[in-house]
Design a protein around this motif. Structure first.
Motif, PDB file in Angstrom:
ATOM      1  N   LEU A 187      -1.136  -1.751 -14.245  1.00 25.61           N
ATOM      2  CA  LEU A 187      -2.466  -1.457 -13.728  1.00 25.61           C
ATOM      3  C   LEU A 187      -2.635  -0.003 -13.296  1.00 25.61           C
ATOM      4  O   LEU A 187      -3.686   0.373 -12.806  1.00 25.61           O
ATOM      5  N   GLN A 188      -1.605   0.823 -13.456  1.00 28.26           N
ATOM      6  CA  GLN A 188      -1.728   2.207 -13.041  1.00 28.26           C
ATOM      7  C   GLN A 188      -2.796   2.907 -13.877  1.00 28.26           C
ATOM      8  O   GLN A 188      -2.856   2.742 -15.096  1.00 28.26           O
ATOM      9  N   PRO A 189      -3.658   3.697 -13.244  1.00 30.14           N
ATOM     10  CA  PRO A 189      -4.751   4.339 -13.979  1.00 30.14           C
ATOM     11  C   PRO A 189      -4.239   5.350 -14.988  1.00 30.14           C
ATOM     12  O   PRO A 189      -3.319   6.107 -14.718  1.00 30.14           O
ATOM     13  N   GLU A 190      -4.862   5.317 -16.176  1.00 28.66           N
ATOM     14  CA  GLU A 190      -4.517   6.285 -17.187  1.00 28.66           C
ATOM     15  C   GLU A 190      -5.181   7.613 -16.851  1.00 28.66           C
ATOM     16  O   GLU A 190      -6.178   7.673 -16.159  1.00 28.66           O
ATOM     17  N   ARG A 191      -4.628   8.698 -17.370  1.00 30.66           N
ATOM     18  CA  ARG A 191      -5.231  10.003 -17.140  1.00 30.66           C
ATOM     19  C   ARG A 191      -6.571  10.069 -17.845  1.00 30.66           C
ATOM     20  O   ARG A 191      -6.671   9.875 -19.041  1.00 30.66           O
ATOM     21  N   PRO A 239     -15.119   1.721 -14.989  1.00 28.76           N
ATOM     22  CA  PRO A 239     -14.847   0.315 -15.314  1.00 28.76           C
ATOM     23  C   PRO A 239     -13.378  -0.052 -15.123  1.00 28.76           C
ATOM     24  O   PRO A 239     -13.067  -1.156 -14.689  1.00 28.76           O
ATOM     25  N   PHE A 240     -12.482   0.878 -15.444  1.00 29.55           N
ATOM     26  CA  PHE A 240     -11.059   0.577 -15.281  1.00 29.55           C
ATOM     27  C   PHE A 240     -10.727   0.298 -13.823  1.00 29.55           C
ATOM     28  O   PHE A 240     -10.012  -0.646 -13.504  1.00 29.55           O
ATOM     29  N   ASP A 241     -11.267   1.108 -12.919  1.00 30.82           N
ATOM     30  CA  ASP A 241     -11.027   0.898 -11.496  1.00 30.82           C
ATOM     31  C   ASP A 241     -11.632  -0.411 -11.012  1.00 30.82           C
ATOM     32  O   ASP A 241     -11.057  -1.109 -10.175  1.00 30.82           O
ATOM     33  N   GLU A 242     -12.805  -0.744 -11.512  1.00 30.37           N
ATOM     34  CA  GLU A 242     -13.431  -2.004 -11.111  1.00 30.37           C
ATOM     35  C   GLU A 242     -12.595  -3.195 -11.563  1.00 30.37           C
ATOM     36  O   GLU A 242     -12.478  -4.192 -10.852  1.00 30.37           O
ATOM     37  N   ASP A 243     -12.004  -3.083 -12.740  1.00 27.89           N
ATOM     38  CA  ASP A 243     -11.145  -4.155 -13.236  1.00 27.89           C
ATOM     39  C   ASP A 243      -9.919  -4.308 -12.354  1.00 27.89           C
ATOM     40  O   ASP A 243      -9.509  -5.427 -12.024  1.00 27.89           O
ATOM     41  N   ILE A 244      -9.332  -3.182 -11.942  1.00 32.43           N
ATOM     42  CA  ILE A 244      -8.176  -3.236 -11.042  1.00 32.43           C
ATOM     43  C   ILE A 244      -8.582  -3.869  -9.714  1.00 32.43           C
ATOM     44  O   ILE A 244      -7.853  -4.692  -9.149  1.00 32.43           O
ATOM     45  N   LEU A 245      -9.749  -3.501  -9.200  1.00 35.28           N
ATOM     46  CA  LEU A 245     -10.209  -4.044  -7.928  1.00 35.28           C
ATOM     47  C   LEU A 245     -10.324  -5.563  -7.997  1.00 35.28           C
ATOM     48  O   LEU A 245      -9.899  -6.274  -7.072  1.00 35.28           O
ATOM     49  N   LYS A 246     -10.889  -6.065  -9.070  1.00 37.71           N
ATOM     50  CA  LYS A 246     -11.029  -7.519  -9.210  1.00 37.71           C
ATOM     51  C   LYS A 246      -9.670  -8.199  -9.281  1.00 37.71           C
ATOM     52  O   LYS A 246      -9.459  -9.256  -8.691  1.00 37.71           O
ATOM     53  N   ARG A 247      -8.734  -7.589  -9.997  1.00 38.72           N
ATOM     54  CA  ARG A 247      -7.393  -8.173 -10.092  1.00 38.72           C
ATOM     55  C   ARG A 247      -6.680  -8.149  -8.746  1.00 38.72           C
ATOM     56  O   ARG A 247      -5.958  -9.083  -8.399  1.00 38.72           O
ATOM     57  N   LYS A 248      -6.870  -7.057  -7.990  1.00 38.11           N
ATOM     58  CA  LYS A 248      -6.262  -6.967  -6.665  1.00 38.11           C
ATOM     59  C   LYS A 248      -6.810  -8.063  -5.759  1.00 38.11           C
ATOM     60  O   LYS A 248      -6.076  -8.666  -4.971  1.00 38.11           O
ATOM     61  N   ALA A 249      -8.121  -8.307  -5.841  1.00 37.42           N
ATOM     62  CA  ALA A 249      -8.734  -9.345  -5.024  1.00 37.42           C
ATOM     63  C   ALA A 249      -8.175 -10.720  -5.391  1.00 37.42           C
ATOM     64  O   ALA A 249      -7.869 -11.538  -4.521  1.00 37.42           O
ATOM     65  N   ASN A 274      -9.262  16.861  -3.498  1.00 39.74           N
ATOM     66  CA  ASN A 274     -10.009  16.580  -2.271  1.00 39.74           C
ATOM     67  C   ASN A 274     -10.187  15.083  -2.046  1.00 39.74           C
ATOM     68  O   ASN A 274     -10.432  14.331  -2.996  1.00 39.74           O
ATOM     69  N   VAL A 275     -10.140  14.653  -0.797  1.00 41.79           N
ATOM     70  CA  VAL A 275     -10.394  13.246  -0.487  1.00 41.79           C
ATOM     71  C   VAL A 275     -11.849  12.895  -0.780  1.00 41.79           C
ATOM     72  O   VAL A 275     -12.188  11.727  -0.986  1.00 41.79           O
ATOM     73  N   SER A 276     -12.719  13.905  -0.812  1.00 38.65           N
ATOM     74  CA  SER A 276     -14.130  13.649  -1.099  1.00 38.65           C
ATOM     75  C   SER A 276     -14.355  13.224  -2.545  1.00 38.65           C
ATOM     76  O   SER A 276     -15.438  12.770  -2.909  1.00 38.65           O
ATOM     77  N   ASP A 277     -13.322  13.373  -3.407  1.00 38.93           N
ATOM     78  CA  ASP A 277     -13.433  12.939  -4.798  1.00 38.93           C
ATOM     79  C   ASP A 277     -13.202  11.436  -4.957  1.00 38.93           C
ATOM     80  O   ASP A 277     -13.472  10.880  -6.023  1.00 38.93           O
ATOM     81  N   LEU A 278     -12.682  10.794  -3.941  1.00 38.67           N
ATOM     82  CA  LEU A 278     -12.381   9.362  -4.038  1.00 38.67           C
ATOM     83  C   LEU A 278     -13.658   8.531  -4.067  1.00 38.67           C
ATOM     84  O   LEU A 278     -14.622   8.817  -3.361  1.00 38.67           O
ATOM     85  N   THR A 279     -13.642   7.478  -4.857  1.00 42.62           N
ATOM     86  CA  THR A 279     -14.756   6.534  -4.877  1.00 42.62           C
ATOM     87  C   THR A 279     -14.446   5.358  -3.946  1.00 42.62           C
ATOM     88  O   THR A 279     -13.277   5.083  -3.642  1.00 42.62           O
ATOM     89  N   PRO A 280     -15.474   4.652  -3.486  1.00 39.67           N
ATOM     90  CA  PRO A 280     -15.241   3.459  -2.663  1.00 39.67           C
ATOM     91  C   PRO A 280     -14.344   2.439  -3.368  1.00 39.67           C
ATOM     92  O   PRO A 280     -13.563   1.748  -2.722  1.00 39.67           O
ATOM     93  N   THR A 281     -14.459   2.337  -4.696  1.00 42.84           N
ATOM     94  CA  THR A 281     -13.629   1.388  -5.438  1.00 42.84           C
ATOM     95  C   THR A 281     -12.157   1.733  -5.309  1.00 42.84           C
ATOM     96  O   THR A 281     -11.309   0.853  -5.092  1.00 42.84           O
ATOM     97  N   GLU A 282     -11.818   3.001  -5.414  1.00 39.28           N
ATOM     98  CA  GLU A 282     -10.431   3.423  -5.294  1.00 39.28           C
ATOM     99  C   GLU A 282      -9.887   3.145  -3.895  1.00 39.28           C
ATOM    100  O   GLU A 282      -8.732   2.748  -3.726  1.00 39.28           O
ATOM    101  N   ILE A 283     -10.734   3.336  -2.890  1.00 31.47           N
ATOM    102  CA  ILE A 283     -10.315   3.072  -1.518  1.00 31.47           C
ATOM    103  C   ILE A 283     -10.125   1.576  -1.292  1.00 31.47           C
ATOM    104  O   ILE A 283      -9.178   1.138  -0.631  1.00 31.47           O
ATOM    105  N   ALA A 284     -11.014   0.761  -1.852  1.00 31.61           N
ATOM    106  CA  ALA A 284     -10.907  -0.690  -1.712  1.00 31.61           C
ATOM    107  C   ALA A 284      -9.636  -1.213  -2.385  1.00 31.61           C
ATOM    108  O   ALA A 284      -8.986  -2.135  -1.876  1.00 31.61           O
TER     109      ALA A 284
END
Length: 303
Positions: free
Chosen positions: A49-53, A83-93, A269-279
């Protein structure tokens, strides 16, 4: 207090307005043997599940992750959802939900740390109900805003209402709660929050000051009366508040460090993070907490 900021983020409404509560049976938090076996293979699934570059990777990581830059107006306002991050989020949940056993989650952190935004995301993918403590207090006061409550009734009155709200929420199951920034200062509040799992969103003060300065302080009574440059005022007051509350945040069961996430993701920068990545990181830290909790509760002879 975070409602005004949340509205600026380009996400659909995540609030689950279901009224039906689901109460699982109380009992031991020990996991079944099958669950333990599944957990042993979690490391293998995480590797996949590690994000691709990404081709649009925003910036290469620097030796020290910055908290903000001149072009970043506010934390969590990039608006980018991959979409990749959203998929990871759902799997984590899906991964964490069986281990929660219906326990609720309480997000704590400084004002402007994104508790409401991240909490809504987490509740959506878990199928939990989301509550914002400040909103509940405003509803209980016939729509009076938090800022107006501070002006007309004082902070102590507000803190009492906050404790009442947490007490009621602690009797519920399968909820995600965004608490006010000062909820951590009352020990009784921790008693209620520790009936579930508390998660601290740890955001650098510089990033918080940039975000608050960008959206204004009208909804933040502890900052609104100051005069001067918006960023300087916000940073000075946040520093003073941190000195009062910083140690209290460490009572949380899990810590989500935005600096650590940015470094892992390769962002400057931490300001580049999306809420999905933080979740996603929040679910990871909850899993780590549950692993430690299980080890402490089960005698060595039972393993």
């Amino acid at each position: 207090m975070e409602a005004a900021i949340t509205q600026r983020i380009q996400y659909p409404s995540w609030v689950d307005c279901r009224k039906v509560e689901c109460k699982p049976q109380r009992g031991s938090l020990r996991y079944s043997q099958q669950v333990k076996v599944d957990r042993r293979f979690r490391g293998l699934s995480l590797a996949r599940l590690q994000p691709e570059r990404r081709n649009d990777q925003r910036r290469a990581v620097s030796p020290a992750v910055s908290c903000s830059d001149n072009n970043s107006s506010a934390l969590l306002e990039t608006g980018s959802v991959y979409p990749f991050d959203e998929d990871i989020l759902k799997r984590k949940a899906e991964e964490v939900k069986p281990y929660l056993n219906g326990r609720s989650m309480y997000l704590v952190g400084m004002m402007g740390s994104g508790k409401t935004t991240v909490g809504k995301l987490m509740s959506k993918v878990l199928g939990y109900t989301f509550f914002d403590c400040d909103t509940l207090i405003e509803q209980a006061m016939n729509g009076t805003s938090v800022a107006e409550i501070f002006v007309h009734h004082g902070e102590n009155f507000f803190r009492g209402k906050e404790t009442d709200a947490l007490k009621k929420l602690s009797s519920r199951y399968q909820v995600v709660v965004s608490t006010g920034g000062g909820a951590v200062i009352r020990p009784i509040n921790w008693k209620y929050m520790h009936k579930g799992i508390s998660i601290w969103l740890d955001v650098p003060l510089e990033a918080l000051a940039h975000r608050i300065a960008a959206v204004g302080t009208d909804s933040r009574p502890l900052l609104h009366d100051e005069s001067g440059d918006a960023y300087s005022v916000a940073f000075k007051r946040l520093t003073a508040i941190w000195d009062e509350r910083g140690e209290a945040y460490t009572n949380a069961n899990a810590r989500v460090s935005l600096e650590n996430i940015a470094a892992k993701r390769g962002y400057k920068n931490v300001s580049d993070l999306t809420p999905t990545e933080i979740a996603i990181e929040a679910f990871e830290q909850v899993l780590s907490f549950l692993e430690k909790e299980e080890t402490m509760e089960i005698p060595d002879g039972d393993l």
